[in-house]
Design a protein around this motif. Structure first.
Motif, PDB file in Angstrom:
ATOM      1  N   SER A 167       4.021   1.542  -0.907  1.00 43.95           N
ATOM      2  CA  SER A 167       4.760   1.608  -2.177  1.00 43.95           C
ATOM      3  C   SER A 167       3.863   2.092  -3.313  1.00 43.95           C
ATOM      4  O   SER A 167       4.276   2.922  -4.133  1.00 43.95           O
ATOM      5  N   LEU A 168       2.655   1.569  -3.363  1.00 46.75           N
ATOM      6  CA  LEU A 168       1.717   1.956  -4.412  1.00 46.75           C
ATOM      7  C   LEU A 168       1.345   3.434  -4.297  1.00 46.75           C
ATOM      8  O   LEU A 168       1.299   4.145  -5.313  1.00 46.75           O
ATOM      9  N   TYR A 207       0.828  -1.208   0.000  1.00 45.45           N
ATOM     10  CA  TYR A 207       0.000   0.000   0.000  1.00 45.45           C
ATOM     11  C   TYR A 207       0.865   1.262   0.000  1.00 45.45           C
ATOM     12  O   TYR A 207       0.648   2.177  -0.799  1.00 45.45           O
ATOM     13  N   ALA A 256      -6.556   1.259  -3.983  1.00 44.83           N
ATOM     14  CA  ALA A 256      -5.486   1.027  -3.011  1.00 44.83           C
ATOM     15  C   ALA A 256      -6.026   1.181  -1.584  1.00 44.83           C
ATOM     16  O   ALA A 256      -5.710   0.381  -0.695  1.00 44.83           O
TER      17      ALA A 256
END
Length: 139
Positions: A26-27, A24, A57
């Motif tokens: 990183s996204l 999460y 996300a």
């Protein structure tokens, strides 16, 4: 691991929750970088693109958090309590099944009663003086 990541039903272990959190973060960082590269963050196109990417996300993290709450034996709404997400990283889940499903580690209680003839339905260690072991169930 990662079976039905967008579903709010079931239980997950600490490892899966931790990996979900890393994914999460990183996204969200990737989305922020992409929106910045596309142009000014205040532009309409960048706002629409970021919303289209942030909503799934956020849904993913809410679903994973709810499943981790279920492993602790609590409702998914508990994840909105401040600092409870930190607690979910370190606290172990309930052993055996609960109302949300079976233990994802496959840990169960096994009773060794000293009295024979008593059914396993409501057997507690204090009922028979027996001992309780926590075992990993073989599939």
């Amino acid at each position: 691991m990662f079976k039905n990541p967008f579903s709010f039903e079931g239980r997950i272990r600490r490892l899966e929750y931790g990996l979900s959190y890393l994914i999460y973060v990183s996204l969200c960082g990737f989305i922020s970088i992409m929106v910045t590269m596309l142009g000014a963050p205040a532009s309409g196109t960048a706002t629409i693109i970021s919303l289209v990417l942030y909503i799934p996300a956020f849904w993913f993290m809410l679903a994973q958090g709810a499943k981790r709450c279920h492993d602790r034996g609590n409702s998914g709404i508990w994840q909105i309590i401040p600092f409870y997400q930190l607690w979910m990283f370190f606290a172990d889940g309930e052993i055996g099944g609960n109302e949300y499903g079976l233990n994802p580690k496959h840990l169960v209680y096994e009773y060794f009663p000293e009295e024979q003839g008593k059914g396993d339905e409501d057997l507690q260690p204090s009922d028979t003086g027996g001992e309780v072991d926590i075992i990993q169930k073989k599939e």
